[in-house]
Motif scaffolding. Sequence first.
Motif, short mmCIF file in Angstrom:
data_model
loop_
_atom_site.label_atom_id
_atom_site.label_comp_id
_atom_site.label_asym_id
_atom_site.label_seq_id
_atom_site.Cartn_x
_atom_site.Cartn_y
_atom_site.Cartn_z
N THR A 38 0.85 -1.31 0.26
CA THR A 38 -0.11 -0.01 -0.11
C THR A 38 0.90 1.32 0.07
O THR A 38 0.37 2.26 -0.64
N ARG A 39 1.91 1.38 0.80
CA ARG A 39 2.65 2.55 0.95
C ARG A 39 4.05 2.62 0.42
O ARG A 39 4.57 3.63 0.20
N HIS A 40 4.63 1.29 -0.02
CA HIS A 40 6.10 1.57 -0.37
C HIS A 40 6.02 0.44 -1.90
O HIS A 40 7.03 -0.28 -1.87
N ALA A 41 4.91 0.56 -2.73
CA ALA A 41 5.33 -0.32 -3.86
C ALA A 41 6.47 -0.05 -4.68
O ALA A 41 6.68 -0.78 -5.62
N ASP A 42 6.96 1.03 -4.72
CA ASP A 42 7.86 1.52 -5.32
C ASP A 42 9.27 1.06 -4.87
O ASP A 42 10.17 1.66 -5.62
N ALA A 43 9.49 0.47 -3.84
CA ALA A 43 10.69 -0.14 -3.23
C ALA A 43 11.49 -1.05 -4.61
O ALA A 43 10.69 -1.88 -5.06
N ASP A 44 12.70 -0.85 -4.53
CA ASP A 44 13.57 -1.64 -5.40
C ASP A 44 13.54 -3.26 -4.83
O ASP A 44 13.79 -4.00 -5.65
N MET A 45 13.47 -3.37 -3.33
CA MET A 45 13.56 -4.60 -2.92
C MET A 45 13.00 -4.67 -1.56
O MET A 45 13.13 -3.58 -0.81
N VAL A 46 12.74 -5.92 -0.96
CA VAL A 46 12.78 -6.07 0.50
C VAL A 46 13.54 -6.79 0.73
O VAL A 46 13.91 -7.95 0.26
N ILE A 47 14.40 -6.66 1.95
CA ILE A 47 15.33 -7.43 2.71
C ILE A 47 14.81 -7.94 3.91
O ILE A 47 14.30 -7.16 4.86
N LEU A 48 14.61 -9.20 4.29
CA LEU A 48 14.16 -9.88 5.55
C LEU A 48 15.55 -10.19 6.24
O LEU A 48 16.23 -11.31 5.98
N LEU A 117 25.17 -9.92 5.12
CA LEU A 117 26.17 -10.48 6.02
C LEU A 117 25.66 -11.41 6.79
O LEU A 117 24.62 -11.25 7.43
N ASP A 118 25.90 -12.70 6.67
CA ASP A 118 25.50 -14.09 7.71
C ASP A 118 26.24 -13.71 8.86
O ASP A 118 27.54 -14.11 9.00
N SER A 119 25.46 -13.24 10.00
CA SER A 119 26.32 -13.17 11.31
C SER A 119 25.91 -14.16 12.35
O SER A 119 26.06 -14.09 13.54
N THR A 120 25.24 -15.15 11.62
CA THR A 120 24.64 -16.50 12.60
C THR A 120 25.68 -17.28 12.85
O THR A 120 26.54 -17.79 12.07
N VAL A 151 25.53 -1.77 4.46
CA VAL A 151 25.50 -3.15 4.85
C VAL A 151 24.47 -3.62 5.74
O VAL A 151 24.06 -2.74 6.72
N VAL A 152 23.86 -4.94 5.86
CA VAL A 152 22.74 -5.26 6.60
C VAL A 152 23.17 -6.81 6.95
O VAL A 152 23.62 -7.54 6.42
N LEU A 153 23.04 -6.77 8.49
CA LEU A 153 23.31 -7.96 9.09
C LEU A 153 22.57 -8.18 10.35
O LEU A 153 21.91 -7.10 10.69
N HIS A 154 22.12 -9.36 10.76
CA HIS A 154 20.89 -9.37 11.86
C HIS A 154 21.65 -8.77 13.11
O HIS A 154 20.70 -8.23 13.74
N HIS A 155 22.76 -9.05 13.56
CA HIS A 155 23.31 -8.61 15.15
C HIS A 155 23.72 -7.60 15.04
O HIS A 155 24.39 -6.65 13.89
N HIS A 156 23.38 -6.68 16.04
CA HIS A 156 24.07 -5.31 16.09
C HIS A 156 25.52 -5.42 16.46
O HIS A 156 25.75 -6.31 17.23
N ALA A 157 26.38 -4.44 16.06
CA ALA A 157 27.63 -4.54 16.49
C ALA A 157 28.13 -3.30 17.19
O ALA A 157 28.98 -3.69 18.27
N ALA A 158 27.52 -2.22 17.00
CA ALA A 158 27.83 -1.03 17.89
C ALA A 158 27.23 -1.16 19.28
O ALA A 158 26.01 -1.63 19.38
N ARG A 159 27.76 -0.71 20.43
CA ARG A 159 27.35 -0.91 21.59
C ARG A 159 25.88 -0.14 21.76
O ARG A 159 26.24 1.36 21.58
N LEU A 160 24.97 -0.35 22.24
CA LEU A 160 23.57 0.56 22.86
C LEU A 160 23.70 0.75 24.13
O LEU A 160 22.80 1.35 24.53
N MET A 189 22.65 -1.71 8.79
CA MET A 189 21.36 -1.90 9.23
C MET A 189 21.57 -3.21 9.91
O MET A 189 22.00 -4.15 9.45
N SER A 190 20.50 -3.46 11.13
CA SER A 190 20.40 -4.53 11.88
C SER A 190 19.26 -4.76 12.57
O SER A 190 18.35 -3.78 12.46
#
Length: 273
Positions: A38-48, A117-120, A151-160, A189-190
Amino acid sequence: MTLKLVIMSDLHLVPEGEISNTLDTAQRLRQAVDSVITRHADADMVILAGDLADLGEADAYARLPDLIAPLPMPTHLMLGNHDDRPTFLEVFGDAYADENGFVQKVIDAKGHRIILLDSTEPGLVAGRLCDTRLAWLQARLDEAKDMPVIVVLHHHAARLQMPVDRIRLEEPEKLLAVLKTHPNVRHVMSGHVHITTTGSWQGIPFTTIAGGHYSAKLHLPSAPDYVKLVDGPGQYGVILADEEACLVHFENFIDAHYEIHRENFGRLRADRR
């Protein structure tokens, strides 16, 4: 020319007829997909971006293709600590793995390089990038020359500076050292932490998104009580990147903040909610 990415994370799908931590995660994913259409049909891709399945079960993975089939744009899959790499590859095929057996890839689009990136690591809640994965990342950055990189990986790297730091990426300084060899890393992105954060990690911008499962409320060391977990927002990130900037917006496809008490955590049949 603007690149538009939708980043979802932490789907936590379960087999048909079950729910996870009081939540119908399949229905939540349907709502996310409807929101994107509905809101972002113009996106180039979706990353899960990982935690596709709650316990890495084949029956949970088998539900995913039908749930995301309505999306009109390409969809790319990544793994998180709740996933099981061998089971995932049995369901989706070995083509999802790179030459070393990790579920990671490079996508070049609209003048940008997106690195997934696969961080698992099996048996580990925290993330890990072994020397093989770091070398793969270094090679992909070297190929990019001065292209802007996301860069996209599941786990966060920077300290929160929150309790979740105990399950962040192990030895994050190794990742940072590799990223700093490239002159134009626009964003990292994580998911993983179930909370929205954004900041700068020694000059490299980073973001975590709340994702599609439960969300965690802010809990800094000054907070005297426990970490409160709630049923919303259900959230995905929207990246807009061009030659001038890389922006991250947050789309809440579910707005809800009912507390999920820890005694209700676990898996139930859907008819016993």
